[in-house]
Design an enzyme around this catalytic site. Structure first.
Site, mmCIF file in Angstrom:
data_model
loop_
_atom_site.group_PDB
_atom_site.id
_atom_site.type_symbol
_atom_site.label_atom_id
_atom_site.label_comp_id
_atom_site.label_asym_id
_atom_site.label_seq_id
_atom_site.Cartn_x
_atom_site.Cartn_y
_atom_site.Cartn_z
ATOM 1 N N ILE A 52 0.847 -1.186 0.000
ATOM 2 C CA ILE A 52 0.000 0.000 0.000
ATOM 3 C C ILE A 52 0.884 1.238 0.000
ATOM 4 C CG2 ILE A 52 -1.819 1.271 1.206
ATOM 5 C CD1 ILE A 52 -2.699 -1.444 0.112
ATOM 6 N N CYS A 53 0.603 2.159 -0.919
ATOM 7 C CA CYS A 53 1.278 3.445 -0.955
ATOM 8 C C CYS A 53 2.800 3.248 -1.013
ATOM 9 C CB CYS A 53 0.846 4.266 0.267
ATOM 10 S SG CYS A 53 1.421 5.969 0.311
ATOM 11 N N ALA A 54 3.540 3.909 -0.123
ATOM 12 C CA ALA A 54 4.998 3.842 -0.126
ATOM 13 C C ALA A 54 5.539 2.547 0.455
ATOM 14 C CB ALA A 54 5.581 5.032 0.633
#
Length: 236
Positions: free
Chosen positions: A105-107
């Site tokens: 998820i995301c970074a």
């Protein structure tokens, strides 16, 4: 691919100093509310860690105690100091290949990139980092949808945590259970301002958010790339 009836669903959710609470909250809710789930909140020790924004917590399971046969490993954004930690990167290099599904998820993509798990795979992340994925050997996919490549499910922040978790839950427990959970948590996002993508927000608002977090993501990317490149050295 479905788990046998009565078999526990083994889920690991990574926390670390500076981890983004919103990146794991959806997956924690979906898997934690699913029946017969063995949930492991993972970090290298049980000392308290602070999320971003401030939210103190601690692991339930250390890296050394983590079951080798996880069904799911959930990884969101963490602080730069955590990306610098070689113990974390070593854990991911060992654990990711033997986990049935890895959720990024995301970074969280930076951690997987540092561990070499993005190499040769299609993946996505947030708008601040999408341009960096190719440096980790990945094919970057923009657009905001969940991207699936073999065992890897990647998504952007916030709602991506719910969406990937529901999709993986369907693979492991069946679509009916996933639908039941989606309804139970009433997952039906309706953005109040409808500016949740660069295309919707327009160039000026997009520029502002890119500038706001530019230093943080630059430092995190540089640190992750150092891990990735050092692992490649013996192969050259």
């Amino acid at each position: 691919m479905l788990l046998e009836p009565g078999t526990p669903l083994k889920v690991g959710i990574l926390i670390a100093p500076g981890f983004a609470l919103m990146d794991i909250a959806g997956a924690h809710s979906v898997f934690g509310m699913a029946p017969n789930t063995e949930l492991h909140v993972l970090w290298k020790d049980r000392h308290p860690v602070m999320a971003m924004p401030d939210f103190p917590c601690h692991a339930s399971t250390t890296f050394d105690e983590c079951p080798p046969d996880l069904d799911v490993l959930v990884i969101g954004a963490v602080g730069t100091s955590a990306i610098e930690d070689p113990q974390l990167i070593q854990f991911l290099r060992k654990q990711c290949p033997r986990t049935r599904f890895v959720i990024s998820i995301c970074a969280g993509a930076l951690l997987l990139g540092a561990a070499g798990f993005l190499q040769g795979r299609r993946a996505t992340t947030n708008l601040h980092l999408i341009h960096t994925l190719e440096a980790f050997g990945a094919t970057a996919i923009s657009g905001g949808e969940v991207v699936i490549d073999g065992p890897l499910y990647s998504a952007g922040p916030a709602t991506g945590s719910f969406e990937t978790a529901l999709m993986v839950l369907a693979r492991l427990r069946g679509e009916q259970i996933a639908k039941l959970l989606e309804l139970t948590i009433e997952y039906h996002p309706r953005a109040p301002f409808n500016v949740g993508t660069p295309e919707l927000a327009g160039p000026e608002l997009t520029r502002q958010t890119l500038e706001l977090y530019a230093d943080f993501f630059r430092r995190s990317t540089e640190t992750a790339l150092e891990h990735y490149r050092s692992a490649l050295e013996p192969q050259r």
